[in-house]
Design a protein around this motif. Structure first.
Motif, mmCIF file in Angstrom:
data_model
loop_
_atom_site.group_PDB
_atom_site.id
_atom_site.type_symbol
_atom_site.label_atom_id
_atom_site.label_comp_id
_atom_site.label_asym_id
_atom_site.label_seq_id
_atom_site.Cartn_x
_atom_site.Cartn_y
_atom_site.Cartn_z
ATOM 1 N N PRO A 47 0.282 -19.860 -6.984
ATOM 2 C CA PRO A 47 -1.045 -20.382 -7.528
ATOM 3 C C PRO A 47 -2.041 -19.529 -6.848
ATOM 4 O O PRO A 47 -3.364 -19.590 -7.480
ATOM 5 C CB PRO A 47 -0.920 -21.775 -7.214
ATOM 6 N N GLU A 48 -1.770 -18.678 -5.736
ATOM 7 C CA GLU A 48 -2.908 -17.774 -5.060
ATOM 8 C C GLU A 48 -2.861 -16.585 -5.737
ATOM 9 O O GLU A 48 -3.575 -15.672 -5.145
ATOM 10 C CB GLU A 48 -2.855 -17.743 -3.769
ATOM 11 N N LEU A 49 -1.930 -16.029 -6.588
ATOM 12 C CA LEU A 49 -1.759 -14.866 -7.122
ATOM 13 C C LEU A 49 -3.130 -14.419 -7.675
ATOM 14 O O LEU A 49 -3.484 -15.058 -8.715
ATOM 15 C CB LEU A 49 -0.593 -15.055 -8.231
ATOM 16 N N LEU A 50 -3.464 -12.986 -7.583
ATOM 17 C CA LEU A 50 -4.747 -12.674 -8.354
ATOM 18 C C LEU A 50 -4.402 -11.890 -9.574
ATOM 19 O O LEU A 50 -5.301 -11.652 -10.493
ATOM 20 C CB LEU A 50 -5.518 -12.003 -7.467
ATOM 21 N N GLY A 51 -3.312 -11.031 -9.620
ATOM 22 C CA GLY A 51 -2.942 -10.305 -10.846
ATOM 23 C C GLY A 51 -1.459 -10.139 -10.669
ATOM 24 O O GLY A 51 -0.593 -10.445 -9.701
ATOM 25 N N LEU A 52 -0.965 -9.777 -11.999
ATOM 26 C CA LEU A 52 0.532 -9.730 -12.171
ATOM 27 C C LEU A 52 0.633 -8.515 -13.169
ATOM 28 O O LEU A 52 0.110 -8.564 -14.410
ATOM 29 C CB LEU A 52 0.992 -11.018 -12.678
ATOM 30 N N TYR A 53 1.403 -7.680 -12.957
ATOM 31 C CA TYR A 53 2.091 -6.597 -13.787
ATOM 32 C C TYR A 53 3.508 -7.110 -14.420
ATOM 33 O O TYR A 53 4.263 -7.464 -13.507
ATOM 34 C CB TYR A 53 2.252 -5.476 -13.181
ATOM 35 N N GLU A 102 -2.974 -3.607 -10.177
ATOM 36 C CA GLU A 102 -1.724 -3.775 -11.139
ATOM 37 C C GLU A 102 -1.595 -2.526 -12.062
ATOM 38 O O GLU A 102 -0.523 -2.354 -12.371
ATOM 39 C CB GLU A 102 -2.343 -4.998 -12.064
ATOM 40 N N ILE A 103 -2.348 -1.776 -12.356
ATOM 41 C CA ILE A 103 -2.468 -0.442 -13.091
ATOM 42 C C ILE A 103 -1.386 0.507 -12.289
ATOM 43 O O ILE A 103 -0.564 1.263 -12.829
ATOM 44 C CB ILE A 103 -3.891 0.069 -13.113
ATOM 45 N N ALA A 104 -1.568 0.416 -10.857
ATOM 46 C CA ALA A 104 -0.734 1.153 -10.020
ATOM 47 C C ALA A 104 0.844 0.864 -10.308
ATOM 48 O O ALA A 104 1.526 1.898 -10.437
ATOM 49 C CB ALA A 104 -1.084 1.021 -8.847
ATOM 50 N N HIS A 105 1.048 -0.569 -10.445
ATOM 51 C CA HIS A 105 2.381 -0.881 -10.827
ATOM 52 C C HIS A 105 2.679 -0.099 -12.187
ATOM 53 O O HIS A 105 3.986 0.080 -12.388
ATOM 54 C CB HIS A 105 2.470 -2.346 -10.678
ATOM 55 N N HIS A 106 1.865 -0.347 -13.251
ATOM 56 C CA HIS A 106 2.288 0.182 -14.506
ATOM 57 C C HIS A 106 2.913 1.760 -14.241
ATOM 58 O O HIS A 106 3.692 2.328 -15.167
ATOM 59 C CB HIS A 106 0.977 0.104 -15.315
ATOM 60 N N PHE A 107 2.113 2.443 -13.465
ATOM 61 C CA PHE A 107 2.391 3.987 -13.073
ATOM 62 C C PHE A 107 3.782 3.959 -12.037
ATOM 63 O O PHE A 107 4.197 5.197 -11.434
ATOM 64 C CB PHE A 107 1.273 4.711 -12.426
ATOM 65 N N GLY A 108 4.379 2.951 -11.681
ATOM 66 C CA GLY A 108 5.587 2.865 -10.978
ATOM 67 C C GLY A 108 5.288 2.983 -9.259
ATOM 68 O O GLY A 108 6.028 3.209 -8.487
ATOM 69 N N ILE A 109 4.171 2.769 -8.902
ATOM 70 C CA ILE A 109 3.546 2.469 -7.653
ATOM 71 C C ILE A 109 3.899 1.155 -6.831
ATOM 72 O O ILE A 109 3.548 0.190 -7.617
ATOM 73 C CB ILE A 109 2.360 3.317 -7.230
ATOM 74 N N ASP A 110 4.807 1.192 -5.962
ATOM 75 C CA ASP A 110 5.132 -0.416 -5.462
ATOM 76 C C ASP A 110 4.058 -0.623 -4.221
ATOM 77 O O ASP A 110 3.342 -0.023 -4.084
ATOM 78 C CB ASP A 110 6.616 -0.330 -4.961
ATOM 79 N N ASP A 111 4.371 -1.927 -4.157
ATOM 80 C CA ASP A 111 3.317 -2.699 -2.962
ATOM 81 C C ASP A 111 3.560 -1.942 -1.525
ATOM 82 O O ASP A 111 2.435 -1.695 -1.176
ATOM 83 C CB ASP A 111 4.022 -4.107 -2.729
#
Length: 120
Positions: A47-53, A102-111
């Motif tokens: 419930p505290e998640l701000l964004g999701l890819y 989240e856009i970074a995740h689209h480009f394959g950059i992990d946490d």
């Protein structure tokens, strides 16, 4: 912490658009088959998640990927964001950070890499 920031859904969506406008044109042009959405609440299990890819990062796509693939989804969650922000300016800043993350995740950059770069 002081009271949570207040912002209408429309104002929040404007902040998300502003965050998207911060993405350099050359990167925005490379985004492929991705939609950005706003939801009021994060999933019940986080419930505290701000964004999701949700999707297949560009770095993992192959020739078979495009056959009937639905768009990737970036969802920005309004209520959790407002809950951690005290002012409208805080919201705008946090939304911009979340959109870039989240856009970074689209480009394959992990946490882990985002953390190294100061974005996580």
């Amino acid at each position: 912490m002081a009271d949570a920031a207040e912002m209408t859904r429309e104002e929040f969506e404007d902040a998300v658009r502003d965050g998207l406008d911060l993405v350099p044109e050359n990167l925005a042009a490379q985004m492929d088959n991705v939609v950005v959405l706003v939801e009021d609440d994060a999933p019940a299990d986080d419930p505290e998640l701000l964004g999701l890819y949700e999707g297949v990062p560009l770095t993992e796509r192959d020739l078979m990927w495009a056959a009937g693939s639905l768009p990737d989804r970036i969802t920005i969650f309004r209520n959790p964001t407002l809950a951690i922000c005290e002012t409208r300016e805080d919201v705008v800043e946090e939304v911009a950070i979340t959109v870039v993350h989240e856009i970074a995740h689209h480009f394959g950059i992990d946490d882990d890499r985002l953390h190294e770069l100061g974005w996580a």
